[in-house]
Design a protein around this motif. Sequence first.
Motif, PDB file in Angstrom:
ATOM      1  N   MET A  49       0.838  -1.206   0.000  1.00  0.00           N
ATOM      2  CA  MET A  49       0.000   0.000   0.000  1.00  0.00           C
ATOM      3  C   MET A  49       0.869   1.251   0.000  1.00  0.00           C
ATOM      4  O   MET A  49       1.748   1.413   0.835  1.00  0.00           O
ATOM      5  CB  MET A  49      -0.919   0.009   1.219  1.00  0.00           C
ATOM      6  N   GLU A  50       0.604   2.168  -0.941  1.00  0.00           N
ATOM      7  CA  GLU A  50       1.396   3.380  -1.098  1.00  0.00           C
ATOM      8  C   GLU A  50       0.728   4.576  -0.407  1.00  0.00           C
ATOM      9  O   GLU A  50      -0.480   4.601  -0.184  1.00  0.00           O
ATOM     10  CB  GLU A  50       1.572   3.698  -2.587  1.00  0.00           C
TER      11      GLU A  50
ATOM     12  N   PRO B  45       0.338   4.160  -5.951  1.00  0.00           N
ATOM     13  CA  PRO B  45       0.485   5.546  -5.474  1.00  0.00           C
ATOM     14  C   PRO B  45      -0.702   6.393  -5.950  1.00  0.00           C
ATOM     15  O   PRO B  45      -0.877   6.596  -7.146  1.00  0.00           O
ATOM     16  CB  PRO B  45       1.797   6.007  -6.127  1.00  0.00           C
ATOM     17  N   ILE B  46      -1.510   6.830  -5.023  1.00  0.00           N
ATOM     18  CA  ILE B  46      -2.759   7.531  -5.352  1.00  0.00           C
ATOM     19  C   ILE B  46      -2.576   9.046  -5.235  1.00  0.00           C
ATOM     20  O   ILE B  46      -2.005   9.544  -4.267  1.00  0.00           O
ATOM     21  CB  ILE B  46      -3.902   7.088  -4.404  1.00  0.00           C
TER      22      ILE B  46
ATOM     23  N   ARG C  89       6.505  -5.286   0.147  1.00  0.00           N
ATOM     24  CA  ARG C  89       6.422  -5.486  -1.307  1.00  0.00           C
ATOM     25  C   ARG C  89       6.166  -4.152  -1.999  1.00  0.00           C
ATOM     26  O   ARG C  89       5.305  -4.040  -2.871  1.00  0.00           O
ATOM     27  CB  ARG C  89       5.308  -6.485  -1.658  1.00  0.00           C
ATOM     28  N   CYS C  90       6.934  -3.149  -1.623  1.00  0.00           N
ATOM     29  CA  CYS C  90       6.742  -1.823  -2.214  1.00  0.00           C
ATOM     30  C   CYS C  90       7.116  -1.826  -3.692  1.00  0.00           C
ATOM     31  O   CYS C  90       7.936  -2.632  -4.139  1.00  0.00           O
ATOM     32  CB  CYS C  90       7.569  -0.778  -1.475  1.00  0.00           C
ATOM     33  N   GLU C  91       6.537  -0.886  -4.418  1.00  0.00           N
ATOM     34  CA  GLU C  91       6.703  -0.833  -5.867  1.00  0.00           C
ATOM     35  C   GLU C  91       8.164  -0.723  -6.288  1.00  0.00           C
ATOM     36  O   GLU C  91       8.581  -1.307  -7.282  1.00  0.00           O
ATOM     37  CB  GLU C  91       5.899   0.359  -6.412  1.00  0.00           C
ATOM     38  N   ASN C  92       8.960   0.022  -5.544  1.00  0.00           N
ATOM     39  CA  ASN C  92      10.363   0.223  -5.937  1.00  0.00           C
ATOM     40  C   ASN C  92      11.306  -0.806  -5.321  1.00  0.00           C
ATOM     41  O   ASN C  92      12.522  -0.658  -5.383  1.00  0.00           O
ATOM     42  CB  ASN C  92      10.823   1.636  -5.577  1.00  0.00           C
TER      43      ASN C  92
ATOM     44  N   HIS D   5       6.616   4.397   0.441  1.00  0.00           N
ATOM     45  CA  HIS D   5       6.935   5.695  -0.143  1.00  0.00           C
ATOM     46  C   HIS D   5       7.897   5.425  -1.299  1.00  0.00           C
ATOM     47  O   HIS D   5       9.096   5.638  -1.202  1.00  0.00           O
ATOM     48  CB  HIS D   5       7.570   6.597   0.905  1.00  0.00           C
ATOM     49  N   SER D   6       7.337   4.973  -2.418  1.00  0.00           N
ATOM     50  CA  SER D   6       8.165   4.488  -3.518  1.00  0.00           C
ATOM     51  C   SER D   6       8.884   5.586  -4.279  1.00  0.00           C
ATOM     52  O   SER D   6       9.697   5.302  -5.154  1.00  0.00           O
ATOM     53  CB  SER D   6       7.312   3.647  -4.488  1.00  0.00           C
ATOM     54  N   GLU D   7       8.580   6.846  -3.980  1.00  0.00           N
ATOM     55  CA  GLU D   7       9.345   7.929  -4.593  1.00  0.00           C
ATOM     56  C   GLU D   7      10.729   8.070  -3.957  1.00  0.00           C
ATOM     57  O   GLU D   7      11.600   8.734  -4.510  1.00  0.00           O
ATOM     58  CB  GLU D   7       8.576   9.246  -4.469  1.00  0.00           C
TER      59      GLU D   7
END
Length: 362
Positions: free
Chosen positions: A79-80, A162-163, A203-206, A217-219
């Motif tokens: 979850m982002e 990321p919304i 399991r974050c996007e990055n 916080h995939s940024e």
Amino acid sequence: MKMSSYILLVVVAALTMSLCDAITGDILRSLKSDIASLSRAAVHSRRPRNDVKQLTPNQKSEIVDAHNALRAREGSSNMELVSYDEEMEKEAKEDVMNCAKFEDTYEEMGQNRFDNGASKSINLTSAIQSWYDEKSNYDYDRVRCSEVKPCARYLQLVWAAPIRVGCAYKDDCPDGERILVCNYLPKPKENEKPYAKGRACSRCENRAWWCPKQLCHSECKTVSESCPWKTCAAVCHSCATVDNKTCRCNCVGGGWGIDCSEPCVDNSRYCGPGKQFPDRKSCRSHGILGLEKCPAMCGICTPIKDFNCPPVYGPASDPHKQDDAPSSPAISLFIKVQLLTTCMSAMVIVAITVHIGLDSTM
């Protein structure tokens, strides 16, 4: 009183006021901001009644905080964080003008609406909570809503990607109705689970472990002011190490994967001469598929037997770490009020003393 004593009192007063200004600077600036917000609200209240109400910075923060707090409750591994988007707000302002009680249907953008009827003003946090409450109408395992009750608003709120959200509010609809509209990017995909369950940020996007507020916080790419090391929630296995700049696991002990827990073993059905991935070169040509099927042959890990190491933790996930000075918003506010009160009392005492000194010199 001698003139030298009076001068000394004036100097002490000036120093006291300067110190208090330094201590309470944040509080005073916050009060100034609140007053400015009230002034802007007063200006907006004098505008024609068909205008959309302008959300204040505090209200926008409330919207983001409410979304993130509810998203963190889902027990999701990917979850982002939600962020506020001014462009989405512009879209919402256009949509709220017609006071419709149903969501507009967009191909790529999602939308949630809240109608408060003719009652009191909309409470933003309560409105967002009402969307989340549709969770009881959703079957996560069967990936579907109840046949008789909606859950689309809940799905939009907890979609893991990321919304970006932007909202608008109108309080002069027919019959005194009040409407809140929030627009979102991206829009949930049909027949897909909104998020994956598991340890927060595992399991974050990055493929890193940046985890403020228990959300990815995939940024974040490396340690910075907006990505502090204390928010790294890495949990690395198989004698791996945690990179203290990127918050990633370095799989050096025989495992692989985002947390190095996957055994470094090739799938014999796919790896080796005459098979789908005959050599290391073929791994790269097939992208992540080859790396996952043949991690040892592809060189992303080294098979090492009998390695038995405890997990290595980042600061945000370390079960043995205790905060030296735990705090909360309430405690922080209490401390600020105490400091402000102390300084104000000190300035009053100094002012009275100076006044008495002046009287005595006359």
